[in-house]
Design a protein around this motif. Structure first.
Motif, short mmCIF file in Angstrom:
data_model
loop_
_atom_site.label_atom_id
_atom_site.label_comp_id
_atom_site.label_asym_id
_atom_site.label_seq_id
_atom_site.Cartn_x
_atom_site.Cartn_y
_atom_site.Cartn_z
N ARG A 1 0.87 -1.08 0.16
CA ARG A 1 0.01 -0.04 0.14
C ARG A 1 0.89 1.21 0.03
O ARG A 1 0.32 2.46 -0.32
CB ARG A 1 -1.00 -0.01 1.14
N GLY A 2 1.99 1.19 0.36
CA GLY A 2 2.84 2.52 0.51
C GLY A 2 3.19 2.98 -0.93
O GLY A 2 2.93 2.34 -1.86
N LEU A 3 3.26 4.40 -0.81
CA LEU A 3 3.46 4.89 -2.28
C LEU A 3 4.83 4.57 -2.76
O LEU A 3 4.97 4.69 -3.94
CB LEU A 3 3.73 6.49 -2.04
N ARG B 1 4.35 1.37 -4.57
CA ARG B 1 3.73 1.44 -5.75
C ARG B 1 4.63 2.19 -6.89
O ARG B 1 4.74 1.61 -8.18
CB ARG B 1 2.58 2.32 -5.58
N ARG C 1 -0.69 14.29 -2.59
CA ARG C 1 -0.59 13.27 -2.31
C ARG C 1 0.58 12.51 -1.68
O ARG C 1 0.93 11.88 -0.76
CB ARG C 1 -0.55 11.90 -3.76
N ALA D 1 0.53 14.03 1.75
CA ALA D 1 -0.38 13.08 2.81
C ALA D 1 0.55 11.80 3.11
O ALA D 1 -0.07 11.41 4.19
CB ALA D 1 -1.55 13.16 2.00
N SER D 2 1.17 11.23 2.29
CA SER D 2 1.80 10.05 2.45
C SER D 2 3.15 10.24 3.20
O SER D 2 3.83 9.18 3.48
CB SER D 2 1.84 9.38 1.04
N TRP D 3 3.49 11.39 3.48
CA TRP D 3 4.84 11.50 4.06
C TRP D 3 4.54 11.32 5.44
O TRP D 3 3.81 11.33 6.08
CB TRP D 3 5.29 13.04 4.04
N PRO D 4 5.74 10.30 6.02
CA PRO D 4 5.78 9.63 7.25
C PRO D 4 5.42 10.95 8.54
O PRO D 4 6.61 11.82 8.28
CB PRO D 4 6.91 8.98 7.50
#
Length: 252
Positions: free
Chosen positions: A169-171, A174, A241, A244-247
């Motif tokens: 699921r991680g950016l 992908r 995106r 938003a996905s940044w840890p």
């Protein structure tokens, strides 16, 4: 007479829709984009070619996604059914739904563009931007063969998944999987483009000197503004995106 849609406008709309859909990773949006593409295909009279091509491409792809992620999702926790090593998990079904609807939307918008665009208008528009005619003809022929390109990409993905590639699921996961699929596809397209370019050079398309275009493609200011806005919106979606996905807790 109503002005025709400029090829660059149609291409920008298709690419922006695919980018925004991929960046959002939200299946209701993917479904909405797919339905909009089907509606436009019906309105433009190309549904008879778009829908069968999409069915050929998407049916095996969606079935493989359902089997791989619906039954063998390694991160699944909520088990709905269990048959030996196969486990139907809610997370796996959700991931398959998200990936399947997103892929469906992207395939439909690009198929719509490839079947609806006027190849002579596209070549003339590229020539008007001082792009070499060889590139214009190669790009136009590649876009018209988009269903075959999509089938080739699906075969590359299936071959890599057979060799053990997992998409999480991680950016970053992908993006890494996308890179592994895009590189062999681009190399194959470059090889095809080289063969077409040699054929065009043999027919005199590479000869120097001034050229005269007998076909003019209107590019209204409103369409140019639309292309700028669409590209900015797609870039903003990608940036959002990534943010938003940044840890959490990691300094930017």
């Amino acid at each position: 007479m109503k002005p025709r849609l400029h090829p660059f406008t149609a291409l920008t709309a298709a690419a922006s829709a695919a980018v925004v859909t991929t960046a959002a990773a939200y299946w209701p949006l993917s479904v909405a984009v797919a339905l909009a593409a089907v509606f436009l295909a019906v309105r433009t009279g190309v549904a008879g070619r778009v829908l069968p091509a999409a069915a050929v491409i998407l049916t095996p792809l969606c079935l493989s996604l359902l089997v791989l992620h619906g039954l063998f999702f390694p991160e699944g926790q909520i088990v709905l059914a269990h048959w030996g090593p196969a486990r139907v998990t809610a997370e796996g079904l959700g991931f398959a739904l998200e990936l399947g609807t997103r892929t469906t939307a992207c395939v439909l918008v690009f198929l719509l563009f490839s079947f609806a665009v006027s190849v002579p208008d596209l070549v003339s528009a590229l020539a008007g931007r001082r792009i070499p005619p060889q590139f214009g003809f190669v790009l136009a022929s590649t876009l018209t063969l988009l269903p075959a390109v999509a089938v080739r990409l699906d075969r590359i993905r299936q071959a890599q998944e057979t060799r053990g590639m997992e998409v999480r699921r991680g950016l970053l996961s992908r993006l890494g999987a996308l890179r592994l699929q895009i590189v062999p596809l681009v190399l194959a397209l470059i090889d095809d483009a080289g063969s077409r370019a040699q054929a065009l050079d043999a027919r005199g398309f590479g000869s120097p000197g001034p050229r005269t275009s007998y076909r003019e493609v209107a590019d209204p200011p409103g369409q140019r503004r639309f292309r700028t806005a669409a590209l900015l919106f797609a870039a903003a979606a990608v940036a959002g995106r990534i943010v938003a996905s940044w840890p959490a807790g990691v300094p930017t």
